[in-house]
Design a protein around this motif. Structure first.
Motif, PDB file in Angstrom:
ATOM      1  N   LYS A 147       0.814  -1.225   0.000  1.00  0.00           N
ATOM      2  CA  LYS A 147       0.000   0.000   0.000  1.00  0.00           C
ATOM      3  C   LYS A 147       0.849   1.277   0.000  1.00  0.00           C
ATOM      4  N   TYR A 148       2.147   1.143   0.295  1.00  0.00           N
ATOM      5  CA  TYR A 148       3.023   2.319   0.302  1.00  0.00           C
ATOM      6  C   TYR A 148       3.919   2.407  -0.925  1.00  0.00           C
ATOM      7  N   LEU A 149       3.849   1.434  -1.812  1.00  0.00           N
ATOM      8  CA  LEU A 149       4.780   1.390  -2.938  1.00  0.00           C
ATOM      9  C   LEU A 149       4.613   2.559  -3.898  1.00  0.00           C
ATOM     10  N   ASN A 150       3.423   3.190  -3.889  1.00  0.00           N
ATOM     11  CA  ASN A 150       3.206   4.337  -4.785  1.00  0.00           C
ATOM     12  C   ASN A 150       3.977   5.579  -4.342  1.00  0.00           C
ATOM     13  N   GLN A 151       4.746   5.467  -3.264  1.00  0.00           N
ATOM     14  CA  GLN A 151       5.579   6.580  -2.799  1.00  0.00           C
ATOM     15  C   GLN A 151       7.062   6.392  -3.146  1.00  0.00           C
ATOM     16  N   TYR A 152       7.381   5.282  -3.829  1.00  0.00           N
ATOM     17  CA  TYR A 152       8.779   4.918  -4.053  1.00  0.00           C
ATOM     18  C   TYR A 152       9.048   4.580  -5.517  1.00  0.00           C
ATOM     19  N   GLY A 153      10.331   4.552  -5.868  1.00  0.00           N
ATOM     20  CA  GLY A 153      10.755   3.824  -7.047  1.00  0.00           C
ATOM     21  C   GLY A 153      10.772   2.348  -6.694  1.00  0.00           C
ATOM     22  N   VAL A 154      10.251   1.511  -7.579  1.00  0.00           N
ATOM     23  CA  VAL A 154      10.120   0.081  -7.295  1.00  0.00           C
ATOM     24  C   VAL A 154      10.796  -0.700  -8.408  1.00  0.00           C
ATOM     25  N   ALA A 198      11.502  -1.627  -2.799  1.00  0.00           N
ATOM     26  CA  ALA A 198      11.505  -0.188  -3.024  1.00  0.00           C
ATOM     27  C   ALA A 198      12.911   0.379  -2.881  1.00  0.00           C
ATOM     28  N   VAL A 199      13.208   1.391  -3.684  1.00  0.00           N
ATOM     29  CA  VAL A 199      14.503   2.062  -3.649  1.00  0.00           C
ATOM     30  C   VAL A 199      14.509   3.062  -2.490  1.00  0.00           C
ATOM     31  N   ILE A 200      15.550   3.003  -1.666  1.00  0.00           N
ATOM     32  CA  ILE A 200      15.706   3.985  -0.585  1.00  0.00           C
ATOM     33  C   ILE A 200      16.944   4.833  -0.854  1.00  0.00           C
ATOM     34  N   GLY A 201      17.181   5.816  -0.006  1.00  0.00           N
ATOM     35  CA  GLY A 201      18.101   6.895  -0.376  1.00  0.00           C
ATOM     36  C   GLY A 201      19.579   6.651  -0.259  1.00  0.00           C
ATOM     37  N   MET A 204      18.181   5.925 -14.277  1.00  0.00           N
ATOM     38  CA  MET A 204      18.574   4.543 -13.989  1.00  0.00           C
ATOM     39  C   MET A 204      17.946   3.583 -14.990  1.00  0.00           C
ATOM     40  N   LYS A 205      16.697   3.848 -15.349  1.00  0.00           N
ATOM     41  CA  LYS A 205      16.013   3.004 -16.331  1.00  0.00           C
ATOM     42  C   LYS A 205      16.765   3.017 -17.662  1.00  0.00           C
ATOM     43  N   ALA A 206      17.236   4.199 -18.062  1.00  0.00           N
ATOM     44  CA  ALA A 206      18.004   4.310 -19.304  1.00  0.00           C
ATOM     45  C   ALA A 206      19.370   3.638 -19.164  1.00  0.00           C
ATOM     46  N   LEU A 207      19.986   3.758 -17.987  1.00  0.00           N
ATOM     47  CA  LEU A 207      21.299   3.149 -17.757  1.00  0.00           C
ATOM     48  C   LEU A 207      21.239   1.628 -17.893  1.00  0.00           C
ATOM     49  N   LEU A 208      20.098   1.054 -17.561  1.00  0.00           N
ATOM     50  CA  LEU A 208      19.934  -0.402 -17.657  1.00  0.00           C
ATOM     51  C   LEU A 208      20.103  -0.918 -19.085  1.00  0.00           C
ATOM     52  N   GLN A 209      19.955  -0.045 -20.068  1.00  0.00           N
ATOM     53  CA  GLN A 209      20.108  -0.473 -21.453  1.00  0.00           C
ATOM     54  C   GLN A 209      21.570  -0.739 -21.812  1.00  0.00           C
ATOM     55  N   SER A 210      22.504  -0.202 -21.009  1.00  0.00           N
ATOM     56  CA  SER A 210      23.919  -0.369 -21.349  1.00  0.00           C
ATOM     57  C   SER A 210      24.751  -0.988 -20.230  1.00  0.00           C
ATOM     58  N   GLU A 211      24.250  -0.949 -18.996  1.00  0.00           N
ATOM     59  CA  GLU A 211      24.994  -1.485 -17.854  1.00  0.00           C
ATOM     60  C   GLU A 211      24.052  -2.212 -16.908  1.00  0.00           C
ATOM     61  N   ASN A 212      24.620  -3.129 -16.144  1.00  0.00           N
ATOM     62  CA  ASN A 212      23.864  -3.742 -15.059  1.00  0.00           C
ATOM     63  C   ASN A 212      23.739  -2.770 -13.893  1.00  0.00           C
ATOM     64  N   ILE A 213      22.625  -2.873 -13.180  1.00  0.00           N
ATOM     65  CA  ILE A 213      22.462  -2.192 -11.894  1.00  0.00           C
ATOM     66  C   ILE A 213      22.040  -3.266 -10.897  1.00  0.00           C
ATOM     67  N   TYR A 214      22.696  -3.255  -9.744  1.00  0.00           N
ATOM     68  CA  TYR A 214      22.352  -4.212  -8.695  1.00  0.00           C
ATOM     69  C   TYR A 214      21.588  -3.501  -7.583  1.00  0.00           C
ATOM     70  N   GLY A 215      20.726  -4.237  -6.932  1.00  0.00           N
ATOM     71  CA  GLY A 215      20.015  -3.733  -5.766  1.00  0.00           C
ATOM     72  C   GLY A 215      20.394  -4.552  -4.553  1.00  0.00           C
ATOM     73  N   LYS A 216      20.675  -3.875  -3.449  1.00  0.00           N
ATOM     74  CA  LYS A 216      21.084  -4.550  -2.210  1.00  0.00           C
ATOM     75  C   LYS A 216      20.081  -4.230  -1.112  1.00  0.00           C
ATOM     76  N   LEU A 217      19.491  -5.283  -0.525  1.00  0.00           N
ATOM     77  CA  LEU A 217      18.616  -5.086   0.628  1.00  0.00           C
ATOM     78  C   LEU A 217      19.465  -4.590   1.793  1.00  0.00           C
ATOM     79  N   ILE A 218      19.129  -3.415   2.271  1.00  0.00           N
ATOM     80  CA  ILE A 218      19.928  -2.782   3.316  1.00  0.00           C
ATOM     81  C   ILE A 218      19.629  -3.405   4.678  1.00  0.00           C
ATOM     82  N   GLU A 219      20.693  -3.710   5.412  1.00  0.00           N
ATOM     83  CA  GLU A 219      20.556  -4.155   6.797  1.00  0.00           C
ATOM     84  C   GLU A 219      20.648  -2.923   7.689  1.00  0.00           C
TER      85      GLU A 219
END
Length: 271
Positions: free
Chosen positions: A162-169, A198-201, A230-245
């Motif tokens: 219900k909160y995802l509409n406030q973030y990049g997902v 969701a993407v955090i800062g 970032m969406k455009a960058l994905l066309q030429s490079e990988n982007i990784y996401g890390k779940l923050i502890e």
């Protein structure tokens, strides 16, 4: 390896009105330190040596806070009270400043750091997000992933749908227990979010992000969205996401801000 960081702090702070008309939300007190000091300290703990703060003309309090006050220091020295300057210590790090004349979005703010970065990989820390850790600072967690793959890495948190509409997902493929390789990213999805990640800062970027930020058009809210870059960058490079502890608090949210204050004050009393 990552020695430079950008902290965008030029926004209007609309979620914190009316107090943010006169006090930048980055300067809201948490214990006896302003919020932005926690972010700067996290950067230092993560190995950052130079910071560029993107500010607006209404954020002079931030610049003044990290500057020396020669008049105050001379007064305290005369009164034999210089020890008062040590609690808390203002971080000792090289801080540069640039102004974003008009708040045109996070993508535009980061784009202003191109000459500062000088074709090096760099970090971005959003000062709205205070992330308390037990073991490793959140930015250092991303830097560790970058060191392994040499490609951009963004901080993630699992968020209630219900909160995802406030973030990049993100949409992504699981790479390890806490790491994903992105296949897509959507800014503030109104329906059918691609995941609950969701993407955090916190971000670490290769300098290629600037090439994409120079090309993007105004997006959601009429702003230049970092998500679109970032969406455009994905066309030429990988982007990784890390779940923050760590425990994240959004100081733009009154509920989160009060929870953070209670936690910090509780620790101060018990410590």
């Amino acid at each position: 390896m990552i020695k430079k960081a950008i902290i965008p702090a030029a926004g209007y702070g609309t979620r914190s009105l009316p107090i943010s008309k006169v006090i930048p939300k980055e300067m809201f007190p948490i214990g006896i330190k302003p919020a932005i000091q926690y972010v700067v300290e996290e950067a230092i703990e993560s190995g950052i040596e130079q910071i560029l703060m993107v500010v607006s003309r209404s954020k002079n309090l931030i610049v003044d806070y990290f500057d020396h006050s020669l008049e105050l220091e001379a007064f305290l020295e005369r009164k034999n009270k210089m020890h008062l300057m040590d609690a808390p210590n203002i971080p000792d790090i090289q801080i540069h400043y640039t102004r974003q004349p008009i708040a045109k979005g996070l993508g535009d703010a980061i784009r202003l750091g191109k000459s500062f970065v000088n074709d090096e990989p760099f970090a971005v820390l959003l000062p709205d997000d205070i992330i308390l850790h037990k073991h490793s600072p959140s930015l250092k967690q991303l830097i560790d992933v970058f060191t392994k793959y040499k490609e951009s890495v963004i901080g993630l948190q699992t968020v209630d749908e219900k909160y995802l509409n406030q973030y990049g997902v993100i949409k992504g493929k699981k790479h390890s227990n806490d790491t994903y390789r992105l296949t897509d990213i959507v800014e503030k999805p109104k329906i059918n979010p691609p995941s609950q990640l969701a993407v955090i800062g916190r971000y670490v970027f290769t300098p290629m992000i600037f090439e994409q930020l120079d090309k993007i058009k105004r997006g959601i809210g009429g702003e230049y969205q970092l998500t679109d870059g970032m969406k455009a960058l994905l066309q030429s490079e990988n982007i990784y996401g890390k779940l923050i502890e760590g425990q994240r608090y959004d100081i733009g949210s009154m509920d989160d801000y009060m929870k953070l204050l209670n936690f910090v004050y509780s620790n101060m009393k018990n410590g």
